[in-house]
Design an enzyme around this catalytic site. Sequence first.
Site, PDB file in Angstrom:
ATOM      1  N   LYS A  61     -79.164 -38.694  -8.374  1.00 17.18           N
ATOM      2  CA  LYS A  61     -79.637 -37.310  -8.466  1.00 17.18           C
ATOM      3  C   LYS A  61     -78.979 -36.443  -7.402  1.00 17.18           C
ATOM      4  O   LYS A  61     -78.590 -35.298  -7.660  1.00 17.18           O
ATOM      5  CB  LYS A  61     -81.165 -37.263  -8.323  1.00 17.18           C
ATOM      6  CG  LYS A  61     -81.915 -37.768  -9.538  1.00 17.18           C
ATOM      7  CD  LYS A  61     -83.423 -37.769  -9.299  1.00 17.18           C
ATOM      8  CE  LYS A  61     -84.163 -38.270 -10.540  1.00 17.18           C
ATOM      9  NZ  LYS A  61     -85.609 -38.391 -10.349  1.00 17.18           N
ATOM     10  N   GLN A 105     -90.332 -39.046  -6.625  1.00 21.86           N
ATOM     11  CA  GLN A 105     -89.942 -40.125  -7.522  1.00 21.86           C
ATOM     12  C   GLN A 105     -91.121 -41.050  -7.810  1.00 21.86           C
ATOM     13  O   GLN A 105     -91.804 -41.513  -6.898  1.00 21.86           O
ATOM     14  CB  GLN A 105     -88.783 -40.926  -6.892  1.00 21.86           C
ATOM     15  CG  GLN A 105     -88.230 -42.022  -7.771  1.00 21.86           C
ATOM     16  CD  GLN A 105     -87.498 -41.483  -8.994  1.00 21.86           C
ATOM     17  OE1 GLN A 105     -86.828 -40.469  -8.920  1.00 21.86           O
ATOM     18  NE2 GLN A 105     -87.612 -42.175 -10.100  1.00 21.86           N
ATOM     19  N   ASP A 128     -90.076 -31.134 -12.147  1.00 20.03           N
ATOM     20  CA  ASP A 128     -90.292 -32.223 -13.097  1.00 20.03           C
ATOM     21  C   ASP A 128     -91.323 -31.828 -14.147  1.00 20.03           C
ATOM     22  O   ASP A 128     -91.544 -32.556 -15.112  1.00 20.03           O
ATOM     23  CB  ASP A 128     -90.742 -33.490 -12.365  1.00 20.03           C
ATOM     24  CG  ASP A 128     -90.146 -34.751 -12.968  1.00 20.03           C
ATOM     25  OD1 ASP A 128     -89.215 -34.637 -13.791  1.00 20.03           O
ATOM     26  OD2 ASP A 128     -90.592 -35.859 -12.612  1.00 20.03           O
TER      27      ASP A 128
END
Length: 302
Positions: A61, A105, A128
């Site tokens: 990422k 995460q 997200d």
Amino acid sequence: MSTFPPELAGKLIDGKGIARSLTDRVGREVSSFIEQGNTLPGLAVVLVGNDPASEVYVKNKAIQTHRAGMRSFMHMLPQSTSQGELLDLIAQLNANPQIHGILVQLPLPPQIDPVVVTNAIAPHKDVDGLGEVNAGRLSLGIEGIVPCTPLGCLMLLQSVHKDMTGKNAVVIGASSLVGKPMAQLLLKENCTVSIAHIHTRNTRELAREADILVVATGKHGLVRGDWIKPGATVIDVGITRIPTPEGKTRLVGDVAFEEALPIAGHITPVPGGVGPMTIACLLHNTLQAARATQGLGKDDLF
């Protein structure tokens, strides 16, 4: 992809290529955004623990964030991090004007509640799209930040179908991460949507009716070839690493790919399908979050 006969290779949806194109477009838009005197978009990614797969994913990422011309902020925390410590960090990131997007995460260690953590992220930085505010906006059809993986699946579907109106869409898997938001996106595309889950009694028969089949269960090889309607578009979100007879490992999806490929009209491979799109959509969402801080609307990246 060249290992397949032409008549079968043409069925593959090239997630890598579509993701690369989206990342390149994001990069061009970032350059234009900066040229207009705006702050460089910044993405903060937080990893708690030392799970090897997560570490590789997080580092990738960061690489893609830099590739798109954005600033990357990495926070690698030990497995023993408490929920309070993580929430304190999120509060700092929420208050930092250089950071436009925050991603924690998953999965998190057992001492940390992922729902509490996700909802602690400021909604305008929740790139997200998993917090209750953005999830609620999606459910109500109000503009907000859409979860990266379902958004990537939608883009892959749009590469095949310019208009999905009236198509039967079946989503296998009802998670808040993929299944539920995916169903909402398909409803927005005017599909007739069904969701199958662990208690569904006729999943195979339901899947056989699908013009569009999205599978996100985490159970590799669940969907067999005879589950698929001939000509259907199949999006395989699952990814599992399994051992091979040679003592190595390989990545497989939730769909029995070799069985499905001759039957499906179009299908995503694993790897190289949905996975690359998730990161590309994260960059897309970060740019949109940065634009919103300047009172700018969404661009037309897709």
